[in-house]
Design a protein around this motif. Structure first.
Motif, PDB file in Angstrom:
ATOM      1  N   THR A  48       0.747  -1.247   0.020  1.00  0.00           N
ATOM      2  CA  THR A  48      -0.044  -0.078  -0.021  1.00  0.00           C
ATOM      3  C   THR A  48       0.844   1.366  -0.164  1.00  0.00           C
ATOM      4  O   THR A  48       0.651   2.203  -0.658  1.00  0.00           O
ATOM      5  CB  THR A  48      -0.850  -0.152   1.398  1.00  0.00           C
ATOM      6  N   VAL A  49       1.903   1.205   0.878  1.00  0.00           N
ATOM      7  CA  VAL A  49       2.811   2.495   0.874  1.00  0.00           C
ATOM      8  C   VAL A  49       3.481   2.607  -0.730  1.00  0.00           C
ATOM      9  O   VAL A  49       3.540   3.833  -0.917  1.00  0.00           O
ATOM     10  CB  VAL A  49       3.817   2.083   1.854  1.00  0.00           C
ATOM     11  N   TYR A  50       3.721   1.654  -1.264  1.00  0.00           N
ATOM     12  CA  TYR A  50       4.225   1.526  -2.680  1.00  0.00           C
ATOM     13  C   TYR A  50       3.291   2.256  -3.515  1.00  0.00           C
ATOM     14  O   TYR A  50       3.522   2.842  -4.473  1.00  0.00           O
ATOM     15  CB  TYR A  50       4.973   0.438  -3.219  1.00  0.00           C
ATOM     16  N   GLN A  51       2.211   1.853  -3.456  1.00  0.00           N
ATOM     17  CA  GLN A  51       1.018   2.274  -4.333  1.00  0.00           C
ATOM     18  C   GLN A  51       0.619   3.637  -4.137  1.00  0.00           C
ATOM     19  O   GLN A  51       0.470   4.348  -4.950  1.00  0.00           O
ATOM     20  CB  GLN A  51      -0.300   1.328  -4.083  1.00  0.00           C
ATOM     21  N   TRP A  52       0.597   4.245  -2.793  1.00  0.00           N
ATOM     22  CA  TRP A  52       0.410   5.504  -2.533  1.00  0.00           C
ATOM     23  C   TRP A  52       1.537   6.238  -3.196  1.00  0.00           C
ATOM     24  O   TRP A  52       1.229   7.365  -3.741  1.00  0.00           O
ATOM     25  CB  TRP A  52       0.731   5.695  -1.162  1.00  0.00           C
ATOM     26  N   ARG A  53       2.877   6.009  -3.220  1.00  0.00           N
ATOM     27  CA  ARG A  53       3.883   6.820  -3.971  1.00  0.00           C
ATOM     28  C   ARG A  53       3.788   6.721  -5.351  1.00  0.00           C
ATOM     29  O   ARG A  53       3.501   7.553  -5.886  1.00  0.00           O
ATOM     30  CB  ARG A  53       5.176   5.983  -3.571  1.00  0.00           C
ATOM     31  N   LYS A  54       3.361   5.663  -6.217  1.00  0.00           N
ATOM     32  CA  LYS A  54       2.988   5.498  -7.284  1.00  0.00           C
ATOM     33  C   LYS A  54       1.939   6.382  -7.833  1.00  0.00           C
ATOM     34  O   LYS A  54       2.141   7.133  -8.754  1.00  0.00           O
ATOM     35  CB  LYS A  54       2.757   4.110  -7.777  1.00  0.00           C
ATOM     36  N   LYS A  55       0.955   6.487  -7.060  1.00  0.00           N
ATOM     37  CA  LYS A  55      -0.275   7.263  -7.099  1.00  0.00           C
ATOM     38  C   LYS A  55      -0.131   8.828  -6.525  1.00  0.00           C
ATOM     39  O   LYS A  55      -0.990   9.753  -6.894  1.00  0.00           O
ATOM     40  CB  LYS A  55      -1.612   6.678  -6.620  1.00  0.00           C
ATOM     41  N   ARG A  56       1.054   8.899  -5.971  1.00  0.00           N
ATOM     42  CA  ARG A  56       1.177  10.358  -5.337  1.00  0.00           C
ATOM     43  C   ARG A  56       0.196  10.822  -4.522  1.00  0.00           C
ATOM     44  O   ARG A  56      -0.157  11.921  -4.544  1.00  0.00           O
ATOM     45  CB  ARG A  56       1.502  11.454  -6.397  1.00  0.00           C
ATOM     46  N   ILE A  57      -0.463   9.953  -3.724  1.00  0.00           N
ATOM     47  CA  ILE A  57      -1.292  10.339  -2.940  1.00  0.00           C
ATOM     48  C   ILE A  57      -0.994  10.145  -1.248  1.00  0.00           C
ATOM     49  O   ILE A  57      -1.534  10.449  -0.369  1.00  0.00           O
ATOM     50  CB  ILE A  57      -2.694   9.420  -2.700  1.00  0.00           C
ATOM     51  N   GLY A  58       0.216   9.638  -1.242  1.00  0.00           N
ATOM     52  CA  GLY A  58       0.829   9.462   0.631  1.00  0.00           C
ATOM     53  C   GLY A  58       1.571  10.287   0.872  1.00  0.00           C
ATOM     54  O   GLY A  58       1.858  11.366  -0.046  1.00  0.00           O
ATOM     55  N   PRO A  59       2.306  10.062   1.659  1.00  0.00           N
ATOM     56  CA  PRO A  59       3.223  10.886   2.284  1.00  0.00           C
ATOM     57  C   PRO A  59       4.535  10.981   1.284  1.00  0.00           C
ATOM     58  O   PRO A  59       4.800  10.060   0.645  1.00  0.00           O
ATOM     59  CB  PRO A  59       3.868  10.491   3.812  1.00  0.00           C
ATOM     60  N   PRO A  60       4.943  12.180   0.835  1.00  0.00           N
ATOM     61  CA  PRO A  60       6.083  12.227  -0.157  1.00  0.00           C
ATOM     62  C   PRO A  60       7.440  11.614   0.268  1.00  0.00           C
ATOM     63  O   PRO A  60       7.825  11.591   1.536  1.00  0.00           O
ATOM     64  CB  PRO A  60       6.382  13.650  -0.107  1.00  0.00           C
ATOM     65  N   GLY A  61       7.880  10.685  -0.462  1.00  0.00           N
ATOM     66  CA  GLY A  61       9.109  10.143  -0.471  1.00  0.00           C
ATOM     67  C   GLY A  61      10.266  10.338  -1.293  1.00  0.00           C
ATOM     68  O   GLY A  61       9.944  11.089  -2.270  1.00  0.00           O
ATOM     69  N   PHE A  62      11.474   9.978  -1.063  1.00  0.00           N
ATOM     70  CA  PHE A  62      12.495  10.216  -2.009  1.00  0.00           C
ATOM     71  C   PHE A  62      13.397   9.013  -2.112  1.00  0.00           C
ATOM     72  O   PHE A  62      13.392   8.319  -1.256  1.00  0.00           O
ATOM     73  CB  PHE A  62      13.429  11.600  -1.597  1.00  0.00           C
ATOM     74  N   ARG A  63      14.273   8.862  -3.119  1.00  0.00           N
ATOM     75  CA  ARG A  63      15.126   8.010  -3.179  1.00  0.00           C
ATOM     76  C   ARG A  63      16.736   8.434  -2.902  1.00  0.00           C
ATOM     77  O   ARG A  63      17.193   9.459  -3.205  1.00  0.00           O
ATOM     78  CB  ARG A  63      15.360   7.418  -4.510  1.00  0.00           C
ATOM     79  N   ILE A  64      17.220   7.479  -2.213  1.00  0.00           N
ATOM     80  CA  ILE A  64      18.638   7.449  -1.881  1.00  0.00           C
ATOM     81  C   ILE A  64      19.290   6.558  -2.625  1.00  0.00           C
ATOM     82  O   ILE A  64      19.049   5.112  -2.097  1.00  0.00           O
ATOM     83  CB  ILE A  64      19.189   7.572  -0.411  1.00  0.00           C
TER      84      ILE A  64
END
Length: 90
Positions: A48-64
């Motif tokens: 679900t966390v990954y789906q939120w990121r894909k749909k841009r509806i959850g908390p903003p994340g970033f890549r390292i």
């Protein structure tokens, strides 16, 4: 060379919290959060966390590199905005 360090009193270290939700309630953690932390905080599957990121509806994340991380301040702002939206709708 010789260096002399000033004596200082050292207090006991702060207790370590294993629950990321408790960390956000008590203050910002001193590290970036992982998708596992986010899933545990919101009690949702990691997918679900990954789906939120894909749909841009959850908390903003970033890549390292190849790793996904979340800034605790951004997560707190996301939760606050959701609470405000819910209060406005009520």
């Amino acid at each position: 060379m010789y260096f002399q360090l000033a004596e200082e009193t050292v207090s006991a270290p702060a207790p370590v919290h294993n629950d990321p939700r408790a960390t956000l309630r008590g203050g910002l953690p001193d590290r970036y959060l992982t998708p596992d932390d986010i899933a545990e905080m919101f009690e949702v599957p990691k997918e679900t966390v990954y789906q939120w990121r894909k749909k841009r509806i959850g908390p903003p994340g970033f890549r390292i590199g190849k790793h996904l991380r979340y800034d605790p301040a951004d997560v707190r702002a996301y939760v606050t905005s959701r609470k405000d939206a819910a209060a406005d709708a009520a």
